[in-house]
Design a protein around this motif. Structure first.
Motif, PDB file in Angstrom:
ATOM      1  N   ASN A 160     -23.402  -4.285  13.950  1.00 17.61           N
ATOM      2  CA  ASN A 160     -24.216  -3.097  13.620  1.00 17.61           C
ATOM      3  C   ASN A 160     -25.403  -3.450  12.731  1.00 17.61           C
ATOM      4  O   ASN A 160     -26.317  -2.647  12.563  1.00 17.61           O
ATOM      5  CB  ASN A 160     -23.361  -2.038  12.923  1.00 17.61           C
ATOM      6  N   LEU A 161     -25.334  -4.639  12.112  1.00 23.16           N
ATOM      7  CA  LEU A 161     -26.436  -5.074  11.252  1.00 23.16           C
ATOM      8  C   LEU A 161     -27.131  -6.303  11.827  1.00 23.16           C
ATOM      9  O   LEU A 161     -27.947  -6.939  11.173  1.00 23.16           O
ATOM     10  CB  LEU A 161     -25.904  -5.401   9.853  1.00 23.16           C
ATOM     11  N   GLY A 162     -26.744  -6.666  13.031  1.00 16.64           N
ATOM     12  CA  GLY A 162     -27.376  -7.810  13.698  1.00 16.64           C
ATOM     13  C   GLY A 162     -26.983  -9.153  13.111  1.00 16.64           C
ATOM     14  O   GLY A 162     -27.676 -10.153  13.302  1.00 16.64           O
ATOM     15  N   ILE A 163     -25.857  -9.205  12.386  1.00 20.33           N
ATOM     16  CA  ILE A 163     -25.444 -10.487  11.801  1.00 20.33           C
ATOM     17  C   ILE A 163     -24.666 -11.279  12.857  1.00 20.33           C
ATOM     18  O   ILE A 163     -23.665 -10.794  13.397  1.00 20.33           O
ATOM     19  CB  ILE A 163     -24.559 -10.275  10.545  1.00 20.33           C
ATOM     20  N   LYS A 164     -25.138 -12.491  13.128  1.00 28.50           N
ATOM     21  CA  LYS A 164     -24.470 -13.335  14.132  1.00 28.50           C
ATOM     22  C   LYS A 164     -23.701 -14.441  13.423  1.00 28.50           C
ATOM     23  O   LYS A 164     -24.170 -14.996  12.431  1.00 28.50           O
ATOM     24  CB  LYS A 164     -25.510 -13.973  15.051  1.00 28.50           C
ATOM     25  N   LEU A 165     -22.525 -14.776  13.943  1.00 26.25           N
ATOM     26  CA  LEU A 165     -21.708 -15.836  13.344  1.00 26.25           C
ATOM     27  C   LEU A 165     -22.226 -17.201  13.777  1.00 26.25           C
ATOM     28  O   LEU A 165     -22.856 -17.329  14.831  1.00 26.25           O
ATOM     29  CB  LEU A 165     -20.254 -15.679  13.791  1.00 26.25           C
ATOM     30  N   GLN A 211      -9.142   2.048  -1.063  1.00 22.68           N
ATOM     31  CA  GLN A 211      -8.150   1.336  -0.258  1.00 22.68           C
ATOM     32  C   GLN A 211      -8.334   1.697   1.203  1.00 22.68           C
ATOM     33  O   GLN A 211      -8.259   2.880   1.576  1.00 22.68           O
ATOM     34  CB  GLN A 211      -6.725   1.651  -0.699  1.00 22.68           C
ATOM     35  N   GLY A 212      -8.585   0.698   2.017  1.00 19.59           N
ATOM     36  CA  GLY A 212      -8.772   0.940   3.442  1.00 19.59           C
ATOM     37  C   GLY A 212      -9.546  -0.195   4.067  1.00 19.59           C
ATOM     38  O   GLY A 212      -9.941  -1.141   3.388  1.00 19.59           O
ATOM     39  N   ARG A 213      -9.718  -0.078   5.363  1.00 15.32           N
ATOM     40  CA  ARG A 213     -10.414  -1.142   6.094  1.00 15.32           C
ATOM     41  C   ARG A 213     -11.895  -0.807   6.201  1.00 15.32           C
ATOM     42  O   ARG A 213     -12.259   0.309   6.582  1.00 15.32           O
ATOM     43  CB  ARG A 213      -9.791  -1.265   7.481  1.00 15.32           C
ATOM     44  N   ALA A 214     -12.727  -1.768   5.841  1.00 19.90           N
ATOM     45  CA  ALA A 214     -14.168  -1.516   5.808  1.00 19.90           C
ATOM     46  C   ALA A 214     -14.843  -1.940   7.112  1.00 19.90           C
ATOM     47  O   ALA A 214     -14.523  -2.989   7.665  1.00 19.90           O
ATOM     48  CB  ALA A 214     -14.798  -2.288   4.651  1.00 19.90           C
ATOM     49  N   THR A 215     -15.761  -1.090   7.586  1.00 18.62           N
ATOM     50  CA  THR A 215     -16.604  -1.455   8.724  1.00 18.62           C
ATOM     51  C   THR A 215     -18.044  -1.146   8.354  1.00 18.62           C
ATOM     52  O   THR A 215     -18.347  -0.045   7.883  1.00 18.62           O
ATOM     53  CB  THR A 215     -16.236  -0.615   9.978  1.00 18.62           C
ATOM     54  N   LEU A 216     -18.920  -2.112   8.575  1.00 18.62           N
ATOM     55  CA  LEU A 216     -20.343  -1.890   8.293  1.00 18.62           C
ATOM     56  C   LEU A 216     -20.904  -0.972   9.374  1.00 18.62           C
ATOM     57  O   LEU A 216     -20.696  -1.208  10.569  1.00 18.62           O
ATOM     58  CB  LEU A 216     -21.083  -3.235   8.309  1.00 18.62           C
ATOM     59  N   LEU A 217     -21.578   0.090   8.926  1.00 24.09           N
ATOM     60  CA  LEU A 217     -22.115   1.063   9.886  1.00 24.09           C
ATOM     61  C   LEU A 217     -23.593   0.820  10.155  1.00 24.09           C
ATOM     62  O   LEU A 217     -24.077   1.064  11.260  1.00 24.09           O
ATOM     63  CB  LEU A 217     -21.945   2.482   9.342  1.00 24.09           C
ATOM     64  N   ILE A 269     -24.640  -4.882  -0.437  1.00 29.49           N
ATOM     65  CA  ILE A 269     -23.262  -5.012   0.053  1.00 29.49           C
ATOM     66  C   ILE A 269     -22.879  -6.486   0.006  1.00 29.49           C
ATOM     67  O   ILE A 269     -23.664  -7.356   0.411  1.00 29.49           O
ATOM     68  CB  ILE A 269     -23.140  -4.482   1.501  1.00 29.49           C
ATOM     69  N   LEU A 270     -21.687  -6.751  -0.494  1.00 31.36           N
ATOM     70  CA  LEU A 270     -21.217  -8.139  -0.578  1.00 31.36           C
ATOM     71  C   LEU A 270     -19.935  -8.274   0.242  1.00 31.36           C
ATOM     72  O   LEU A 270     -18.938  -7.610  -0.037  1.00 31.36           O
ATOM     73  CB  LEU A 270     -20.945  -8.509  -2.049  1.00 31.36           C
ATOM     74  N   ILE A 271     -19.998  -9.136   1.241  1.00 29.35           N
ATOM     75  CA  ILE A 271     -18.819  -9.360   2.104  1.00 29.35           C
ATOM     76  C   ILE A 271     -18.012 -10.517   1.518  1.00 29.35           C
ATOM     77  O   ILE A 271     -18.518 -11.627   1.353  1.00 29.35           O
ATOM     78  CB  ILE A 271     -19.248  -9.710   3.543  1.00 29.35           C
TER      79      ILE A 271
END
Ligand code: NAI
Length: 463
Positions: A281-286, A114-120, A141-143
Motif C-alpha cells: 500500500n506504500l509501494g515498499i518492495k522487499l 494490541q492487535g495486528r498492524a497493517t499499513l493503509l 511510522i517505524l516498522i
C-alpha cells in the motif's frame, strides 16, 4: 471510527520497537506502539533470549550438581529434576520482564495498541484487535516487526513433536532423543539445555562445521567441548524431511539412513516478518532475501516510514535492533546518531559461552588484511581455576601495522560478559597495546583477555 494521532507509531514491541518507543518518548515525541501479542517484549523476552537463558542457567546448575560439585567436596544424594518447576521459573522470569516493559510504557506515556498492524497508506495504520479494528495515524511510522523461525522444504512444524525454538522452550517432558536441525545459535543453546537434562541429542548440520559465521578455531574447539558434554554431531548432513506419528518422528537426510527420535527442533535460521503488513500500500518492495531495504537513516522508500531490526537484515540480534531503534529516533529528533556495526558482538550462551566481536581470522585473510594474533588459554587464568572452568581461550586479532584491534573471540567462562570490554575498546579505536596496558583486577577472568592482548606482541606473562 475513532482515529488516534501520534508523532510516531511503532509497529512491534520487541527490543527494537519498544526501546525505540521509549527513546522517542524521552525525546518528546507522542508515541503509539502496536503489538499483536498480549505481552510486550517481542521474541527476545517472550520466546527467545530471556526464556532460553533462564533454562540454560537452570539446566547448567543441574548438570553442575550432577557432574562437577563432587570434585569441590560437595556431596549429596537423590538429586532430582522437577522440570515443571524449572519451566515455571522460566515463565516467571519472562512475566516479570514483560511487565517491566509495560511499566516503562506507562512511565513514558506511550499508548499501547494490541492487535495486528497493517499499513493503509501514508501515515495510516489499521490495527485489527479481533473485534472492530481501529485506525492509528503517525507523522512517522517505524516498522520493527522482527522475524520468525524459518523452516525447510519437506518439514512443516506441527507445534508439538516437530517444532521450533518456541516449542523447545517448553517441552513438558525431557525428550528421549532430540534431533536438532542446524548447529547455529539456537541449535547449540537449546540442544545443550535438553542434553543437560538427560536427552540424547543429535545435531544435524548442513555445513562441514558448527557456528558458521564464527572464528573457525574457536568453533572447532567449542565442538570438541560439546562432544565431551555428549552432544552428537553429523556435519555435512542435508536434512530433506521430517514427519511425526504417534509421538515418534523420523528425520530424513540426503544419502544417510533416516533417524528415529521423539522430538525435532528445527533451528535453521529466521525469516523477516513482513507478511500482511500492507507494504504494497506504500509501494515498499522487499529485497531478494525478503528484507525491507532502508537507507543509513533507516528510511524505507516510502516517505515517513522507517524500519529497524531483524526485518531489515544484518545480524538478528536484540542489541543490534536496539541500537538501530535508538539511532533511528534520535535522527528523527534532529540528533546525530549512527550504529557502529563493527562493534556489535554476538554471544552463544552454551557452557562455556562463545563470544565474538569484529572480524574473524577467516574474514581478515579473505580481505587480505595483515594481522597479528594473541591467544591466551583459560587454564592459565587463576580465576578460571578457582571457578573450576578452565576450558577455552581468549583471542585478540590486531592490525599488523597499526595494532588497532580488529576482532576478539572468546570461548570460556562468562565470555558473554567479557566481550563487552572488547567491544568498548574497539568502539574507542583501541590498540592491543591499549588493552594490554590497562590494569585488570586480579584474580578475574578479564585478565585472560588482557593476556591475549599482551600475547599479540609475544608478551603474555602466564604462558
Ligand atoms: P543460525 O543461522 O545461527 O544457524 C542455522 C544453522 O542451520 C546454520 O548453521 C545452517 O547451516 C544450518 N542449516 C540450514 N539448513 C540446513 C539443513 N537443510 N540441514 C541441516 N542444517 C541446516 O540460525 P538459528 O540458530 O536458527 O538462529 C536464528 C537467529 O537467531 C540467528 O540469526 C541468531 O543470531 C539469533 N539468535 C541469537 C541468539 C543469541 O544471541 N544468543 C540465540 C538464539 C538465536
Amino acid at each position: 471510527m475513532n482515529v488516534q494521532e501520534h508523532d510516531l507509531v511503532v509497529i512491534g514491541a520487541g527490543p527494537g520497537g519498544y526501546v525505540a518507543a521509549i527513546r522517542a518518548a524521552q525525546l518528546g515525541f507522542n508515541v503509539g506502539c502496536i503489538e499483536e501479542a498480549p505481552a510486550l517484549g517481542g521474541t527476545c523476552l517472550r520466546v527467545g533470549c530471556i526464556p532460553s537463558k533462564a533454562l540454560l542457567e537452570s539446566s547448567e546448575r543441574f548438570a553442575e550438581a550432577r557432574e562437577h560439585l563432587a570434585s569441590q567436596g560437595i556431596l549429596f544424594s537423590d538429586l532430582k529434576l522437577d522440570l515443571a518447576a524449572m519451566l515455571r521459573r522460566k515463565d516467571q522470569v519472562v512475566a516479570t520482564l514483560t511487565k517491566g516493559v509495560e511499566a516503562l510504557f506507562r512511565k513514558n506515556k506511550i499508548t499501547r495498541y494490541q492487535g495486528r498492524a497493517t499499513l493503509l497508506g501514508p501515515g495510516r495504520v489499521h490495527v485489527q484487535d479481533g473485534k472492530a479494528g481501529a485506525e492509528v495515524r503517525g507523522r512517522k511510522i517505524l516498522i520493527a516487526t522482527g522475524s520468525q523461525p524459518a523452516t525447510l522444504p519437506g518439514i512443516t512444524p506441527d507445534g508439538d513433536r516437530i517444532g521450533t525454538s518456541t516449542e523447545a522452550l517448553s517441552y513438558p517432558t525431557v525428550p528421549k532423543h532430540l534431533v536438532v536441525i542446524g548447529a547455529g545459535y539456537i541449535g547449540l543453546e537449546l540442544g545443550s539445555v535438553w542434553r543437560r537434562l538427560g536427552a540424547k541429542v543429535t545435531v544435524l548440520e548442513f555445513l562441514d562445521r558448527i557456528l558458521a559465521g564464527m572464528d573457525h578455531e574457536i568453533a572447532a574447539e567449542a565442538k570438541k567441548l560439546f562432544e565431551k558434554q555428549g552432544l552428537e554431531f553429523r556435519l555435512g548432513c542435508k536434512v530433506t524431511g521430517a514427519r511425526a506419528k504417534d509421538g515418534q518422528c523420523v528425520v530424513e537426510t540426503e544419502g544417510q539412513p533416516p533417524i528415529q527420535c521423539d522430538r525435532v527442533l528445527v533451528a535453521v535460521g529466521r525469516k523477516p516478518n513482513t507478511e500482511g503488513l500492507g507494504l504494497e500500500n506504500l509501494g515498499i518492495k522487499l529485497d531478494a532475501k525478503g528484507f525491507i531495504p532502508v537507507n543509513p537513516a533507516f528510511a524505507t522508500t516510502a516517505e515517513g516510514v522507517y524500519a529497524i531490526g531483524d526485518v531489515i537484515g544484518g545480524p538478528m540480534l536484540a542489541h543490534k535492533a536496539e541500537e538501530e531503534g535508538v539511532a533511528c529516533v534520535e535522527a528523527l529528533a534532529g540528533r546525530r546518531a549512527h550504529v557502529d556495526y563493527d562493534t556489535i558482538a554476538g554471544v552463544v550462551y552454551t557452557h562455556p559461552e562463545i563470544a565474538s566481536v569484529g572480524k574473524t581470522e577467516q574474514q581478515l585473510s579473505e580481505a587480505g588484511r595483515e594481522y597479528r594474533k594473541g591467544v591466551f588459554p583459560f587454564r592459565a587464568n587463576g580465576r578460571a581455576r578457582t571457578l573450576g572452568q578452565v576450558e577455552g581461550m581468549a583471542k585478540v586479532l590486531a592490525d599488523a601495522k597499526t595494532d588497532r584491534i580488529l576482532g576478539v573471540h572468546i570461548l570460556g567462562p562468562h565470555a558473554g560478559d567479557l566481550i563487552n570490554e572488547a567491544a568498548v575498546a574497539m568502539a574507542f579505536g583501541a590498540s592491543s597495546e591499549d588493552l594490554a596496558r590497562a590494569c585488570h583486577v586480579h584474580p578475574t577472568l578479564g585478565e585472560a583477555l588482557r593476556e591475549a592482548a599482551l600475547a599479540v606482541s609475544g608478551r603474555a606473562v602466564h604462558v
